[in-house]
Write an enzyme that holds these catalytic residues in place. Structure first.
Site, PDB file in Angstrom:
ATOM      1  N   TYR A  67       0.832  -1.212   0.000  1.00  0.00           N
ATOM      2  CA  TYR A  67       0.000   0.000   0.000  1.00  0.00           C
ATOM      3  C   TYR A  67       0.867   1.263   0.000  1.00  0.00           C
ATOM      4  CZ  TYR A  67      -3.204  -3.544   1.976  1.00  0.00           C
ATOM      5  OH  TYR A  67      -3.947  -4.669   2.217  1.00  0.00           O
ATOM      6  N   ASP A 100      -6.109   4.684   8.184  1.00  0.00           N
ATOM      7  CA  ASP A 100      -4.728   4.387   8.592  1.00  0.00           C
ATOM      8  C   ASP A 100      -4.042   5.651   9.091  1.00  0.00           C
ATOM      9  OD1 ASP A 100      -5.589   2.448   6.520  1.00  0.00           O
ATOM     10  OD2 ASP A 100      -3.617   1.556   6.837  1.00  0.00           O
ATOM     11  N   TYR A 158       0.243   0.248  -7.308  1.00  0.00           N
ATOM     12  CA  TYR A 158      -0.975  -0.138  -6.595  1.00  0.00           C
ATOM     13  C   TYR A 158      -2.135  -0.018  -7.567  1.00  0.00           C
ATOM     14  CZ  TYR A 158      -4.938  -0.189  -3.444  1.00  0.00           C
ATOM     15  OH  TYR A 158      -6.141  -0.513  -2.848  1.00  0.00           O
ATOM     16  N   GLN A 215     -13.688   6.362   4.172  1.00  0.00           N
ATOM     17  CA  GLN A 215     -13.455   5.281   5.143  1.00  0.00           C
ATOM     18  C   GLN A 215     -14.014   5.722   6.499  1.00  0.00           C
ATOM     19  OE1 GLN A 215      -9.228   4.238   5.015  1.00  0.00           O
ATOM     20  NE2 GLN A 215      -9.744   2.210   4.223  1.00  0.00           N
ATOM     21  N   GLY A 243     -13.557  -0.313   5.526  1.00  0.00           N
ATOM     22  CA  GLY A 243     -12.206  -0.688   5.942  1.00  0.00           C
ATOM     23  C   GLY A 243     -12.044  -2.192   6.096  1.00  0.00           C
ATOM     24  N   ASP A 286     -12.727  -4.819   3.862  1.00  0.00           N
ATOM     25  CA  ASP A 286     -13.067  -5.079   2.465  1.00  0.00           C
ATOM     26  C   ASP A 286     -13.881  -6.349   2.188  1.00  0.00           C
ATOM     27  OD1 ASP A 286     -11.126  -3.183   2.857  1.00  0.00           O
ATOM     28  OD2 ASP A 286      -9.800  -3.875   1.276  1.00  0.00           O
ATOM     29  N   TYR A 339      -7.474 -12.400   5.330  1.00  0.00           N
ATOM     30  CA  TYR A 339      -7.804 -10.980   5.419  1.00  0.00           C
ATOM     31  C   TYR A 339      -8.867 -10.688   6.476  1.00  0.00           C
ATOM     32  CZ  TYR A 339      -7.507  -6.595   2.620  1.00  0.00           C
ATOM     33  OH  TYR A 339      -7.297  -5.335   2.148  1.00  0.00           O
ATOM     34  N   GLU A 379       0.219  -7.035   9.019  1.00  0.00           N
ATOM     35  CA  GLU A 379      -1.048  -6.345   8.781  1.00  0.00           C
ATOM     36  C   GLU A 379      -2.145  -7.049   9.588  1.00  0.00           C
ATOM     37  OE1 GLU A 379      -2.062  -6.536   4.660  1.00  0.00           O
ATOM     38  OE2 GLU A 379      -3.712  -5.091   4.817  1.00  0.00           O
TER      39      GLU A 379
HETATM   40  C1  9YW Z   1      -6.680  -2.871  -0.197  1.00  0.00           C
HETATM   41  C2  9YW Z   1      -4.504   0.166   4.147  1.00  0.00           C
HETATM   42  C3  9YW Z   1      -5.841  -0.466   3.833  1.00  0.00           C
HETATM   43  C4  9YW Z   1      -6.816  -0.390   5.021  1.00  0.00           C
HETATM   44  C5  9YW Z   1      -8.036  -1.249   4.793  1.00  0.00           C
HETATM   45  C6  9YW Z   1      -7.611  -2.640   4.395  1.00  0.00           C
HETATM   46  C7  9YW Z   1      -6.706  -2.594   3.170  1.00  0.00           C
HETATM   47  C8  9YW Z   1      -6.689  -1.807   0.845  1.00  0.00           C
HETATM   48  O1  9YW Z   1      -5.571  -1.803   3.458  1.00  0.00           O
HETATM   49  O2  9YW Z   1      -7.404  -2.116   2.041  1.00  0.00           O
HETATM   50  O3  9YW Z   1      -6.238  -2.603  -1.326  1.00  0.00           O
HETATM   51  O4  9YW Z   1      -7.063  -3.998   0.091  1.00  0.00           O
HETATM   52  O5  9YW Z   1      -8.712  -3.455   4.175  1.00  0.00           O
HETATM   53  O6  9YW Z   1      -8.831  -1.258   5.951  1.00  0.00           O
HETATM   54  O7  9YW Z   1      -7.200   0.919   5.245  1.00  0.00           O
HETATM   55  O8  9YW Z   1      -3.934  -0.420   5.279  1.00  0.00           O
END
Ligand code: 9YW
Length: 447
Positions: free
Chosen positions: A38, A45, A89, A115, A180, A182, A376, A420
């Site tokens: 990320y 975050d 990304y 979020q 948040g 997903d 996850y 994570e």
């Molecule tokens: C993704 C960054 C983010 C969090 C989310 C988490 C994940 C992004 O990562 O989402 O591409 O999957 O689910 O809560 O903010 O840490």
């Protein structure tokens, strides 16, 4: 994998390593959510990261939230991703296509959704941390809170204006990403009704390269649905009410609603202390009361677990996830329901499950048919959620519970990799390592 035997690193060593993670992920103006997976700023975050940064440098913590607030949309929305220049990304800014939205910020590119509204909670925590460090830090934090307050108020007002379309009073999301969490089983039913059209533009996932095994991430089917919803919003020009009207996915998020209630309370109190506009402070208190009542009204008879609401299908959603404990965060459900929820949380379906390495509630009950220990938001333990629960419990006066979550949270992260998320029975770190918000909450636990 064999269970590991924590703890392996001293508290001082762990705090020092957490500080290094935040420093290494710092681009200068923002700390990326993680080094590889990320490489941008994520909204919730950033709030937790700023809390961790406050223990190292209050000025840097404040700068983090300034960066986020600088990306606030002109209608008040705080976007879920603020993009850096990184290109590894997906979906990046071109796919989001928010450049065409008139209310976007001019100088930075962002996603087009939001979020959970945890930012006021972070400001409150930073102000308290700064009071302990020095008079100069206390003043720095106070001045920041003063200048951030109107933007945070407008952010909360945006949620009230555009995201309360359902009589349940739950804060509504138009994408699982907005929660948040997903790919949580919370969203399985609403996602099943999302049918990607044949005109979904092709894409290549980049997230799988950042983790050890694809089984730790959402599936391809899930990704098609995620991207289809983005496509729908793009076509709606990111006009908030048009997005709510057209999105295939429209769900009342009970956990996000509890966080919103808490954040409104905290922001109102900050507003009192800072002498902000009285009518706006009163509005925040009214929004909080309404959100709290909506969370309480969602509780399932029997277990007391709170429920999300599928607005499109007009039905409650019963997945057995950590979000069900939302009323314990914000209160309002009454002592009988709370006692039931606390028993459940401590019991073998949750934090008291005998095989857990650390007594931290997993994202999904290991007894649920939806549970998947490695995938996850479908089973693993998330340190950041343990912190959030602990923060809320402390606020409710449940200090012993808060201390327990801190102790068990530290046990979870004691290998020093700052995963994570974690496999609940073996303690194996999953997803990204050196994840910023994990390092941040560890700093807050230890300092
Ligand atoms: C993704 C960054 C983010 C969090 C989310 C988490 C994940 C992004 O990562 O989402 O591409 O999957 O689910 O809560 O903010 O840490």
């Amino acid at each position: 994998t064999a269970a590991r035997t924590p703890p392996r690193i001293s508290s001082t060593g762990l705090a020092a390593r957490a500080a290094v993670v935040l420093r290494d992920n710092d681009t200068g103006t923002l700390v990326t959510a993680s080094p590889r997976l990320y490489p941008h700023m994520w909204s919730w975050d950033a709030a937790f990261i700023a809390v961790g940064l406050a223990h190292l440098d209050v000025g840097r913590a404040v700068a983090e939230l300034d960066t986020l607030l600088d990306a606030q949309w002109r209608d008040g929305m705080i976007p879920h991703i603020v993009f850096t220049g990184a290109t590894d990304y997906f979906p990046g800014p071109d796919r989001w296509g928010t450049d065409a939205a008139p209310q976007r910020p001019r100088h930075v590119r962002t996603s087009g959704i939001c979020q959970p509204a945890v930012h006021a909670i972070a400001v409150h925590r930073i102000v308290n941390v700064a009071r302990r460090t020095s008079a100069a830090d206390a003043e720095l934090a106070r001045r920041f809170a003063e200048r951030a307050w109107p933007g945070l108020y407008r952010w909360h007002r945006w949620l009230v204006r555009h995201r309360l379309p359902d009589p349940s009073g739950l804060v509504t999301i138009v994408h699982g990403w907005e929660s948040g969490m997903d790919n949580s089983p919370r969203w399985d039913l609403p996602y099943a009704a999302v049918r990607p059209g044949p005109d979904l533009p092709p894409y290549v996932r980049l997230d799988l390269a950042g983790v050890g095994h694809p089984g730790e991430r959402p599936s391809d089917d899930e990704y098609d649905r995620y991207l289809w919803l983005v496509e729908q919003m793009r076509r709606a020009g990111y006009r908030p009410d048009e997005v709510v009207r057209t999105s295939d996915f429209l769900v009342g998020d009970v956990f996000g609603t509890a966080l919103f209630a808490l954040a409104c309370d905290v922001l109102a109190k900050l507003g009192d202390d800072l002498g902000q506009n009285r009518a706006e402070i009163a509005a925040l208190r009214a929004w909080s009361a309404r959100a709290r009542a909506a969370v309480a009204a969602s509780c399932r008879p029997g277990t007391g677990l709170a429920r999300d609401r599928d607005v499109r299908a007009d039905r409650w959603l019963d997945a057995e996830t950590l979000a069900g404990f939302a009323p314990l965060l914000c209160g309002g459900a009454g002592t009988r329901v709370e006692a039931r929820l606390l028993d459940l949380l401590d019991g073998p379906r949750w934090a008291g499950h005998p095989a857990l390495l650390a007594a931290v509630p997993p994202s999904v009950s290991p007894h649920s048919p939806d549970f998947d220990a490695r995938r996850y938001w479908r089973g693993p333990q998330w340190p950041v959620l343990a912190w959030l629960l602990g923060w809320a419990f402390e606020r409710r006066g449940w200090s012993q519970r808060a201390a327990g979550l801190r102790e068990q949270g530290l046990r979870l992260v004691s290998d020093g990799s700052f995963g994570e998320y974690y496999e609940p029975f073996t303690g194996e770190p999953l997803g990204s390592t050196r994840q910023s918000w994990t390092a941040a909450v560890v700093l807050d636990w230890l300092c």
